[in-house]
Structure formats: C-alpha cells, structure tokens
Scaffold this motif. Structure first.
Motif, PDB file in Angstrom:
ATOM      1  N   LEU A  33     -34.893 -28.836 -80.546  1.00 35.47           N
ATOM      2  CA  LEU A  33     -35.724 -28.685 -79.366  1.00 35.47           C
ATOM      3  C   LEU A  33     -36.487 -29.972 -79.143  1.00 35.47           C
ATOM      4  CD1 LEU A  33     -39.022 -27.858 -80.003  1.00 35.47           C
ATOM      5  CD2 LEU A  33     -37.838 -25.904 -80.898  1.00 35.47           C
ATOM      6  N   ARG A  35     -39.385 -31.953 -76.048  1.00 28.90           N
ATOM      7  CA  ARG A  35     -40.288 -31.755 -74.916  1.00 28.90           C
ATOM      8  C   ARG A  35     -40.007 -32.870 -73.907  1.00 28.90           C
ATOM      9  NH1 ARG A  35     -44.690 -28.749 -74.394  1.00 28.90           N
ATOM     10  NH2 ARG A  35     -44.964 -28.524 -76.643  1.00 28.90           N
ATOM     11  N   GLU A  39     -42.185 -29.612 -70.564  1.00 32.75           N
ATOM     12  CA  GLU A  39     -41.482 -28.370 -70.916  1.00 32.75           C
ATOM     13  C   GLU A  39     -40.703 -28.535 -72.215  1.00 32.75           C
ATOM     14  OE1 GLU A  39     -41.562 -25.477 -69.106  1.00 32.75           O
ATOM     15  OE2 GLU A  39     -43.023 -26.458 -67.791  1.00 32.75           O
ATOM     16  N   ARG A  41     -37.451 -27.690 -74.337  1.00 34.70           N
ATOM     17  CA  ARG A  41     -36.037 -27.336 -74.116  1.00 34.70           C
ATOM     18  C   ARG A  41     -35.328 -27.311 -75.471  1.00 34.70           C
ATOM     19  NH1 ARG A  41     -35.812 -26.453 -68.516  1.00 34.70           N
ATOM     20  NH2 ARG A  41     -37.081 -28.032 -67.538  1.00 34.70           N
ATOM     21  N   TYR A  43     -31.270 -26.996 -77.357  1.00 39.44           N
ATOM     22  CA  TYR A  43     -29.821 -27.078 -77.178  1.00 39.44           C
ATOM     23  C   TYR A  43     -29.141 -27.000 -78.536  1.00 39.44           C
ATOM     24  CZ  TYR A  43     -31.140 -29.048 -72.657  1.00 39.44           C
ATOM     25  OH  TYR A  43     -31.694 -29.236 -71.414  1.00 39.44           O
ATOM     26  N   ASP A  81     -33.621 -32.212 -69.139  1.00 36.23           N
ATOM     27  CA  ASP A  81     -34.080 -30.961 -68.547  1.00 36.23           C
ATOM     28  C   ASP A  81     -32.956 -29.967 -68.265  1.00 36.23           C
ATOM     29  OD1 ASP A  81     -33.112 -32.695 -66.594  1.00 36.23           O
ATOM     30  OD2 ASP A  81     -34.551 -32.060 -65.086  1.00 36.23           O
ATOM     31  N   THR A  82     -31.708 -30.443 -68.206  1.00 32.84           N
ATOM     32  CA  THR A  82     -30.585 -29.549 -67.900  1.00 32.84           C
ATOM     33  C   THR A  82     -29.481 -29.566 -68.951  1.00 32.84           C
ATOM     34  OG1 THR A  82     -29.363 -31.238 -66.683  1.00 32.84           O
ATOM     35  CG2 THR A  82     -30.927 -29.870 -65.417  1.00 32.84           C
ATOM     36  N   ALA A  97     -27.413 -24.767 -73.792  1.00 32.77           N
ATOM     37  CA  ALA A  97     -28.851 -24.499 -73.816  1.00 32.77           C
ATOM     38  C   ALA A  97     -29.154 -23.234 -74.606  1.00 32.77           C
ATOM     39  CB  ALA A  97     -29.377 -24.368 -72.395  1.00 32.77           C
ATOM     40  N   ASN A  99     -32.520 -20.465 -75.655  1.00 26.94           N
ATOM     41  CA  ASN A  99     -33.756 -19.940 -75.080  1.00 26.94           C
ATOM     42  C   ASN A  99     -34.934 -20.094 -76.034  1.00 26.94           C
ATOM     43  OD1 ASN A  99     -35.288 -18.604 -73.098  1.00 26.94           O
ATOM     44  ND2 ASN A  99     -35.078 -16.683 -74.214  1.00 26.94           N
TER      45      ASN A  99
END
Length: 118
Positions: A33, A35, A39, A41, A43, A81-82, A97, A99
C-alpha cells in the motif's frame, strides 16, 4: 471483517510503501500500500508485464519524481491512483487493486477476492 495493517501515519505521501501478503486464486501474493494524493491505495505487488515484484524488495514503489509507480526490473510505469500502466511493455494493462480503508488513524484491509495472509 477488516484486518489491521498499520498506523495511517506510517504511510507517508509518495514515500516507501507498506508490504503485506494476501491469499487468493490458490496462492499467496505479495501486496503493498502507498499514499498518493492524500489517499491510501493498495495493489498486488505483481507487474502486469511478467509478474515480478515492482520494487524488487526495496520498499520504494515510486519513480524518482514521485508521480508514478515503477517496476524496477524493466521500467514499466503505473498511475498510483488507478494502477494503470502508462508506459512500458504492459502499457494499457493494470495492477490488481485491493481494498483498503483509512479509519481512526489506522489502515484496514478487507477484500472479497484476496484474504489477508499472515
């Protein structure tokens, strides 16, 4: 049920990521993870090109400019971000990704496809 990963303050903007493992699709996977843009994120730590770990064990997932994630093995770059690969041999593919949620100063993990693995 959510699983505690780490303190939110320990995941700094465009800094080193936090590594963890998950289980899904019949095997254990490395994950991370980061930042970006305020945010958090997460993966799977698997390059979309040949399945190698992005950071090669360094904990640093970002390019030098801090704008993209990079596979240290062959240079593919991803939008933080994606997870979309923006340049390199896997352009157009994406990281998988996971959660995560930031709540009450904690980073929590809960994903329907990949369970946390200690």
């Amino acid at each position: 049920m959510s699983t505690y990963l780490c303190q939110a303050k320990d995941v700094v903007e465009r800094g080193n990521g936090f590594a963890f493992r998950v289980y899904g699709v019949g095997r254990i996977w490395p994950a991370f993870l980061i930042r970006f843009g305020g945010e958090v994120r997460a993966y799977l730590n698997v390059c979309a090109h040949v399945g190698l770990r992005l950071e090669a064990g360094t904990g640093n997932y970002f390019c030098r400019d801090g704008e993209r994630l990079v596979c240290k093995s062959h240079g593919a770059t991803y939008a933080p971000d994606t997870g979309l690969c923006t340049d390199g041999p896997c352009k157009g593919l994406s990281l998988i990704a996971l959660n995560v949620e930031e709540r009450d100063g904690l980073i929590l993990y809960e994903d329907k496809d990949y369970e946390y693995y200690e």
